[in-house]
Design an enzyme around this catalytic site. Structure first.
Site, short mmCIF file in Angstrom:
data_model
loop_
_atom_site.label_atom_id
_atom_site.label_comp_id
_atom_site.label_asym_id
_atom_site.label_seq_id
_atom_site.Cartn_x
_atom_site.Cartn_y
_atom_site.Cartn_z
N LYS A 34 0.83 -1.26 0.43
CA LYS A 34 -0.03 0.51 -0.02
C LYS A 34 1.01 1.20 -0.09
O LYS A 34 0.67 2.69 -1.21
CB LYS A 34 -1.01 0.38 1.14
CG LYS A 34 -1.69 1.56 1.34
CD LYS A 34 -2.29 1.35 2.82
CE LYS A 34 -1.93 2.21 3.87
NZ LYS A 34 -1.25 2.87 4.31
N ASN A 35 1.78 1.11 1.15
CA ASN A 35 2.43 2.58 1.30
C ASN A 35 3.60 2.58 -0.25
O ASN A 35 3.67 3.83 -0.37
CB ASN A 35 3.15 2.19 2.06
CG ASN A 35 2.66 2.41 3.76
OD1 ASN A 35 0.81 3.29 3.53
ND2 ASN A 35 2.95 2.52 4.81
N CYS A 128 -4.04 12.31 13.27
CA CYS A 128 -4.89 11.55 12.85
C CYS A 128 -4.88 10.51 13.82
O CYS A 128 -4.23 11.75 15.43
CB CYS A 128 -4.65 10.56 11.99
SG CYS A 128 -2.72 9.59 11.70
N ARG A 133 1.13 14.11 13.56
CA ARG A 133 1.69 14.03 12.20
C ARG A 133 2.05 15.44 11.16
O ARG A 133 1.47 15.38 10.93
CB ARG A 133 0.91 12.38 11.79
CG ARG A 133 0.98 10.92 12.25
CD ARG A 133 0.22 10.49 10.96
NE ARG A 133 1.24 10.00 10.54
CZ ARG A 133 0.39 9.13 9.67
NH1 ARG A 133 -0.96 8.28 9.64
NH2 ARG A 133 0.97 7.98 8.79
N ASP A 320 4.39 -0.25 12.58
CA ASP A 320 2.12 -0.77 11.80
C ASP A 320 2.56 -2.13 11.97
O ASP A 320 0.79 -2.72 11.64
CB ASP A 320 3.02 -0.68 10.54
CG ASP A 320 2.72 0.68 9.64
OD1 ASP A 320 2.58 2.01 10.88
OD2 ASP A 320 2.79 1.32 8.83
N ARG A 412 -8.79 -0.10 4.31
CA ARG A 412 -7.56 0.74 3.36
C ARG A 412 -6.61 0.29 3.02
O ARG A 412 -6.05 0.99 2.51
CB ARG A 412 -6.99 2.16 4.79
CG ARG A 412 -8.53 3.16 4.73
CD ARG A 412 -8.04 4.18 5.89
NE ARG A 412 -6.59 4.62 5.75
CZ ARG A 412 -5.24 4.76 6.49
NH1 ARG A 412 -6.29 5.18 7.42
NH2 ARG A 412 -4.05 4.87 5.85
C1 UD1 Z 1 4.80 6.61 6.93
C2 UD1 Z 1 4.23 5.34 6.59
C3 UD1 Z 1 3.08 4.68 8.04
C4 UD1 Z 1 4.08 4.80 8.60
C5 UD1 Z 1 4.98 5.44 8.97
C6 UD1 Z 1 6.46 5.13 9.86
C7 UD1 Z 1 3.29 5.91 4.48
C8 UD1 Z 1 1.98 6.05 3.48
N1 UD1 Z 1 2.62 5.81 5.59
O1 UD1 Z 1 4.03 7.74 7.02
O2 UD1 Z 1 1.83 3.91 7.39
O3 UD1 Z 1 3.83 4.38 10.11
O4 UD1 Z 1 5.67 5.73 7.47
O5 UD1 Z 1 7.02 3.94 9.52
O6 UD1 Z 1 3.96 5.15 3.79
N2 UD1 Z 1 7.05 13.36 11.91
C9 UD1 Z 1 7.75 14.95 12.40
N3 UD1 Z 1 7.98 15.24 11.89
C10 UD1 Z 1 7.75 15.37 10.28
C11 UD1 Z 1 7.41 14.29 9.46
C12 UD1 Z 1 7.34 13.87 10.35
O7 UD1 Z 1 8.38 15.02 13.70
O8 UD1 Z 1 8.16 16.49 9.52
C13 UD1 Z 1 7.49 12.34 12.97
C14 UD1 Z 1 5.99 11.92 12.89
O9 UD1 Z 1 5.23 12.18 14.19
C15 UD1 Z 1 6.56 10.23 13.44
C16 UD1 Z 1 7.20 9.79 13.20
O10 UD1 Z 1 8.25 11.61 12.01
O11 UD1 Z 1 6.08 10.23 14.98
C17 UD1 Z 1 7.20 9.30 11.93
O12 UD1 Z 1 6.39 9.85 10.56
P1 UD1 Z 1 6.74 9.39 9.32
O13 UD1 Z 1 7.91 8.36 8.40
O14 UD1 Z 1 6.35 11.20 8.46
O15 UD1 Z 1 5.47 8.79 8.86
P2 UD1 Z 1 4.63 8.73 7.18
O16 UD1 Z 1 5.46 9.09 6.39
O17 UD1 Z 1 3.46 10.04 7.52
#
Ligand code: UD1
Length: 433
Positions: A34-35, A128, A133, A320, A412
């Site tokens: 999915k991702n 969410c 996030r 996950d 989803r």
């Molecule tokens: C992706 C995955 C999700 C998975 C996550 C972590 C997709 C579509 N989703 O989500 O399934 O759970 O990786 O493996 O690929 N953070 C910050 N600042 C930012 C961005 C992120 O502090 O600007 C923090 C977030 O709050 C969180 C952590 O970094 O605690 C990981 O987030 P991130 O790697 O960005 O996850 P996603 O890409 O949203």
């Protein structure tokens, strides 16, 4: 868009009745990730030519991304697991807030839109259920590439000043190795003028999959999968045909845990075993025998004993799979300590597992799980995507019939879960109340 809304409405009313105690046997087939698929779809925005992906899973999130890309002017054709995306002309419009908010990955489209058009307007995805996030890393990186970015009224507007409207290569150092920020910036940088580097990049296999697709389209990306990614910008990207999405490591991990929780010998395929190293190690630690044969894993559970996990970025144990692993630990011999380090609010499944007789104590973001002899069926809710999968797993092992609601989350991210489980001997029925 209407179809997506209807699907969610239908999922809201549905529940799965999971009859516990069945032995499973046979092979569980893993769909495309999915991702990966979601972000590869957004990469189609970078080319005027058709990008064709194969091994795309059938998920409501994929329907949501289709609707978002269509709102941006992309022509999308889907036949079975193949999807053809043509972004020959882009409308320059803003994707609707409701869609972006329900599908965080769609925010990542800001990178390719900015790279291709020199401007983009995308609503902020918002928080969410599992945590706040933020997207500050995405925005900081886009600014480093020369974009002017404003956030007003919940919409992020980004544009590249100057007549060429082309981003400029830059050195970007991420504060945290965010998967989404790495992907957003990678997609923005491939069409930038000059060389970009992303330091402290996410190592996740989905980032590597994206880099491979981009290189297939004519980009010059090196180092994806490691902490330093180097991107040499090119003038334009071409299309590609039949790019296969990697197998879903999270679905595969869920299936391995389904085998373990039912104490059933099973084959799970196709997988890329290196994508599951931490998960395989933990399953071995808790007494499961794991044989790897190419792209197939055979799991033979023994007496499942408790082990501790801490969620970490790849290659650590994935957040996950924390909820599915907790379901397994509820049935293990002994006490396990499960620490959630990625999201601040990803333990809502604890209360649901407790409804099924699990013995779990919460201390902040750590759950102390004492295995019980048997879980007992109850009506439960999947509070997020992976929590919903955990409920199904708990139901497979429980005494009685567990009613799992919250299927709008499950649908989803799991392609045809009940049919796949029923094909190996489970009894899972979808009911509409
Ligand atoms: C992706 C995955 C999700 C998975 C996550 C972590 C997709 C579509 N989703 O989500 O399934 O759970 O990786 O493996 O690929 N953070 C910050 N600042 C930012 C961005 C992120 O502090 O600007 C923090 C977030 O709050 C969180 C952590 O970094 O605690 C990981 O987030 P991130 O790697 O960005 O996850 P996603 O890409 O949203």
């Amino acid at each position: 868009m209407v179809a997506v809304a209807q699907t969610s409405q239908e999922s809201l009313k549905q529940r799965l009745n999971v009859s516990g105690g069945r032995d499973l046997s046979g092979t569980l087939k893993v769909s495309g990730a999915k991702n990966s698929a979601l972000v590869l779809m957004t990469a189609s925005l970078l080319s005027a030519e058709t990008v064709e992906l194969s091994n795309v899973p059938a998920l409501t999130d994929i329907d949501g991304m289709t609707a978002i890309l269509e709102s941006l002017g992309v022509h999308v054709d889907r036949i079975s697991d193949r999807i053809r995306l043509t972004a020959s002309t882009l409308s320059g419009s803003t994707p609707p807030y409701e869609l972006v908010n329900s599908l965080r990955a769609s925010f990542f489209s800001i990178g390719p839109l900015l790279g291709r058009l020199g401007h983009a307007r995308v609503p902020l995805p918002g928080g969410c259920r599992i945590g706040a996030r933020p997207v500050v890393e995405h925005i900081r990186g886009l600014k480093a590439l020369g974009a002017v970015v404003n956030v007003e009224h919940g919409i992020v507007t980004a544009s590249v000043p100057g007549s060429r409207k082309r981003l400029t290569g830059a050195q970007i150092v991420l504060d945290c190795p965010s998967v989404g920020a790495t992907e957003t910036l990678l997609m923005a940088a491939v069409l930038a003028d000059g060389v970009s580097t992303i330091e402290n990049a996410a190592h996740e296999p989905e980032v590597q999959d994206l880099a491979n697709l981009l290189n297939t389209m004519g980009a010059r990306v090196r180092g994806a999968g490691g902490p330093l990614i180097t991107i040499e910008g090119v003038e334009q990207l071409h299309g590609c045909s039949n790019y296969p999405v990697i197998p879903d490591r999270i679905e595969a991990g869920t299936f391995l845990m389904a085998a373990a929780i039912t104490r059933s010998t099973m084959v799970v395929e196709p997988v890329i075993p290196e994508h599951l190293s931490a998960v395989i190690q933990k399953l071995r630690d808790c007494g499961c025998s794991i044989d790897i044969n190419g792209r197939a894993i055979t799991i033979t559970p023994g007496v499942v004993t408790a082990v501790d996990i801490t969620t970490q970025p790849f290659p650590g144990f994935p957040t996950d799979l924390q909820a599915p692993f907790m379901a397994l630990m509820c049935t293990a011999k002994g006490t396990s300590v499960i620490s959630e380090k990625i999201y601040e609010n990803r333990l809502q499944h604890v209360a649901e597992l407790q409804r099924m007789g699990a013995s779990i104590r919460l201390e902040g973001s750590t759950a102390i799980v004492e295995g019980v002899a048997q879980l007992s069926a109850a009506p439960v809710t999947g509070t997020d995507l992976r929590a919903a999968a955990a409920m199904v797993l708990a139901g497979l092992s429980a005494k009685g019939t567990t009613q799992v609601s919250g299927l709008k989350h499950l649908d989803r991210g799991y392609d045809d879960l009940e049919h796949k489980l029923n094909a190996v001997g489970a009894e899972v029925k979808r009911n509409i109340s």
